[in-house]
Design a protein around this motif. Structure first.
Motif, PDB file in Angstrom:
ATOM      1  N   LEU A 217      23.490  37.384  18.177  1.00 52.23           N
ATOM      2  CA  LEU A 217      22.569  37.425  19.312  1.00 52.23           C
ATOM      3  C   LEU A 217      22.675  36.187  20.188  1.00 52.23           C
ATOM      4  O   LEU A 217      22.455  36.237  21.386  1.00 52.23           O
ATOM      5  N   ALA A 218      23.010  35.069  19.564  1.00 52.53           N
ATOM      6  CA  ALA A 218      23.087  33.816  20.317  1.00 52.53           C
ATOM      7  C   ALA A 218      24.069  33.928  21.466  1.00 52.53           C
ATOM      8  O   ALA A 218      23.961  33.229  22.460  1.00 52.53           O
ATOM      9  N   GLY A 219      25.019  34.826  21.341  1.00 53.85           N
ATOM     10  CA  GLY A 219      26.015  34.967  22.396  1.00 53.85           C
ATOM     11  C   GLY A 219      25.661  36.003  23.431  1.00 53.85           C
ATOM     12  O   GLY A 219      26.452  36.288  24.322  1.00 53.85           O
ATOM     13  N   LEU A 220      24.463  36.562  23.342  1.00 58.95           N
ATOM     14  CA  LEU A 220      24.104  37.653  24.246  1.00 58.95           C
ATOM     15  C   LEU A 220      23.274  37.200  25.443  1.00 58.95           C
ATOM     16  O   LEU A 220      22.699  38.020  26.147  1.00 58.95           O
ATOM     17  N   GLY A 221      23.241  35.914  25.673  1.00 59.93           N
ATOM     18  CA  GLY A 221      22.360  35.388  26.715  1.00 59.93           C
ATOM     19  C   GLY A 221      22.585  35.966  28.092  1.00 59.93           C
ATOM     20  O   GLY A 221      21.672  36.041  28.904  1.00 59.93           O
TER      21      GLY A 221
ATOM     22  N   ASP B 254      14.577  31.706  29.278  1.00 57.25           N
ATOM     23  CA  ASP B 254      15.610  32.076  28.296  1.00 57.25           C
ATOM     24  C   ASP B 254      15.026  32.143  26.880  1.00 57.25           C
ATOM     25  O   ASP B 254      15.425  32.980  26.076  1.00 57.25           O
ATOM     26  N   VAL B 255      14.100  31.242  26.600  1.00 54.55           N
ATOM     27  CA  VAL B 255      13.434  31.272  25.290  1.00 54.55           C
ATOM     28  C   VAL B 255      12.667  32.584  25.125  1.00 54.55           C
ATOM     29  O   VAL B 255      12.745  33.248  24.087  1.00 54.55           O
ATOM     30  N   LEU B 256      11.943  32.970  26.169  1.00 50.92           N
ATOM     31  CA  LEU B 256      11.193  34.234  26.107  1.00 50.92           C
ATOM     32  C   LEU B 256      12.144  35.422  25.994  1.00 50.92           C
ATOM     33  O   LEU B 256      11.870  36.382  25.272  1.00 50.92           O
TER      34      LEU B 256
ATOM     35  N   HIS C 239      16.211  31.606  18.137  1.00 48.67           N
ATOM     36  CA  HIS C 239      17.060  32.464  17.303  1.00 48.67           C
ATOM     37  C   HIS C 239      16.800  32.166  15.814  1.00 48.67           C
ATOM     38  O   HIS C 239      16.689  33.084  15.000  1.00 48.67           O
ATOM     39  N   GLU C 240      16.719  30.877  15.502  1.00 51.53           N
ATOM     40  CA  GLU C 240      16.493  30.503  14.106  1.00 51.53           C
ATOM     41  C   GLU C 240      15.124  30.995  13.615  1.00 51.53           C
ATOM     42  O   GLU C 240      15.005  31.540  12.520  1.00 51.53           O
TER      43      GLU C 240
END
Lengths: 301, 230
Positions: free
Chosen positions: A9-13, A66-68, A275-276
């Protein structure tokens, strides 16, 4: 969704948000029922103390958007704020509409300003959040709770509010909290609970379970100091047995695996940390024995 | 009472250090190129300290009044109040200081005492504090890896402004200027507490330097020091 998919998911920004939401939300993430209605909400929510108090800073607002985005992508639900958190409510009110209604499962929770005029403060919060109404309103830190709690139950009676709660933090006023929990038909209580601050395990969590009151755990990382402390030490190898690839998942799984806990609300301004945090909702959860082992391990560090 | 005692200083901090430091970047961006006027004001004050004229005290007081009002409006109210519920209260206190300085500038009896009537030695504690506030204090942020856009300048940042003002006032008559010392010293204490709450111990430097300069001025031998300037 398995751990590998989750980490990806981290790469789906950059993926368009609706597509991202549909693709990423884990069907088997940990959901917990609100005892008074049976409604199920994600076990990891989000706090906004300090992290969302960034005023009109456009750079910080973009970062929080981005956090949301990551929060909703992982199927997050509860966002908890307060009029005492400076600009946090206004920032949420500016960012949430940018998702164009694509905030599935959003569960809005805020608090009543302790010293003010309850109804006008609540209306002010509603305007700042830019929502029609709140899912949960809580009396902040129990101050002037007798006056505010009647207002909240009246709102609930009129259908203007879905849930009523009270909050405290740092282990304060637990005697008063317990008394209010016994005397009023509360839907939620919120107090500090983490692997080191476990006082609520003695009376508050059992009483919440007995009375059918949902429990929100605040300060899961002791405002960052706990995570900063444990991250100086290696994660124990046995953490893999409960699908904890890092300390945030370890600390949060300890909290949300307690049977009486409904939701933990870590706060962050970093996408990576989000993400964590959200990874604590998936995979195997510790049982009672493992939870004791987790607490003993951290206490011994 | 027991409840309050259980709070740590950091529990009262409602913003992150990053958000606090961003206030300076935003305020600097808002004012640009007004910093050039502030630099001119600082040079004017420095000149007045070294080459005082008959109306230097009056102009210094009026200039400082304008600077304090600007810090109140631009930094404290417009930017800091966005993240700190107490900042508008601080802004009112800064405006009070501006009014006091304005009164000094307009008062025929007080204005000469804001500054020394004779040229101030470069070794005077007040002069050293003034130069520190103008030139050294802004560099602290850079040493802490903060971007240069967020430098804390005299006339924008409250710490630098309070220190520069204290420096000037210490060169004048302490017996006359003491009411003007209260707000700058109080601000240095508030700022030190804020930095301690953020865990940034270096932030107590302005308070330590302000007290050191005050004590050094009180125990200074004026005759010997004045002779040294000649």
């Amino acid at each position: 969704m398995n751990r590998r998919q989750f980490i990806s998911l981290a790469g789906l920004g950059l993926t368009p948000l609706p597509q991202l939401l549909r693709a990423a939300v884990s069907e088997d993430r940990l959901m917990r029922p609100i005892p008074s209605t049976g409604e199920r909400i994600p076990a990891i929510g989000m706090g906004t103390w300090v992290t969302f108090n960034i005023g009109n800073d456009p750079v910080a607002r973009a970062q929080l958007r981005d956090v949301l985005r990551a929060f909703f992508a992982h199927g997050g639900g509860m966002i908890d704020s307060s009029p005492m958190y400076g600009s946090a409510e206004a920032v949420l009110g500016q960012l949430l509409p940018q998702f164009g209604g694509e905030t599935p499962g959003l569960f809005t929770a805020t608090k009543v300003w302790t010293s003010g005029d309850g109804p006008s403060d609540i209306e002010n919060s509603r305007r700042l959040w830019r929502v029609d109404g709140f899912d949960l309103l809580q009396v902040h830190n129990l101050l002037a709770w007798e006056r505010h709690i009647e207002t909240l139950f009246e709102m609930k009676e009129r259908g203007e509010l879905r849930y009523v709660g009270i909050t405290t933090s740092h282990g304060r006023r637990h005697r008063d909290m317990l008394r209010v929990m016994r005397d009023w038909p509360l839907d939620f209580v919120q107090a500090t609970y983490n692997v080191l601050d476990r006082e609520v395990e003695r009376e508050m969590l059992p009483l919440a379970a007995e009375r059918g009151i949902a429990f929100i755990a605040n300060r899961p990382y002791r405002r960052g100091s706990l995570i900063n402390f444990v991250q100086r030490h290696p994660l124990p190898a046995w953490a893999a047995d409960i699908d904890c690839p890092h300390w945030p998942a370890f600390l949060l799984k300890f909290i949300v695996s307690h049977p009486a806990v409904t939701c933990a609300i870590p706060a962050t301004s970093q996408v990576e940390h989000m993400h964590e945090n959200m990874s604590a909702m998936v995979g195997r959860m510790p049982d009672a024995d493992t939870r004791e082992r987790m607490a003993a391990h951290v206490a011994a560090l | 009472m027991q409840d309050w005692a259980s709070y740590a200083l950091s529990d009262f901090l409602m913003f992150s250090p990053a958000s606090y430091y961003r206030r300076y970047e935003l305020a600097n961006a808002d004012l640009w190129p007004g910093q050039l006027l502030l630099a001119a004001a600082a040079i004017t004050l420095l000149w007045a300290l070294r080459r005082p004229g008959p109306r230097s005290g009056q102009w210094a007081a009026l200039l400082l009044a304008a600077v304090w009002a600007m810090v109140a409006g631009l930094f404290l109210h417009r930017h800091y109040a966005q993240i700190n519920l107490a900042a508008d209260g601080f802004a009112l206190v800064f405006l009070l200081q501006a009014l006091l300085l304005l009164a000094c500038g307009l008062s025929p009896t007080w204005r000469q005492r804001v500054l020394a009537a004779r040229p101030v030695s470069t070794r005077h504690p007040g002069m050293l504090l003034f130069v520190y506030a103008l030139l050294v204090h802004p560099l602290f942020g850079l040493l802490a890896d903060r971007p240069w856009q967020g430098v804390e300048l005299f006339g924008i940042a409250p710490d630098a402004t309070a220190l520069a003002t204290l420096g000037i006032l210490l060169t004048g008559s302490l017996a006359a200027n003491w009411p003007l010392l209260i707000v700058p010293l109080t601000w240095c204490a508030i700022s030190a507490l804020t930095y301690l709450a953020m865990g940034h111990v270096h932030g107590i430097a302005p308070l330590v330097l302000a007290i050191a300069a005050l004590v050094a001025t009180l125990f200074r031998n004026p005759t010997r020091a004045d002779n040294a300037t000649r």
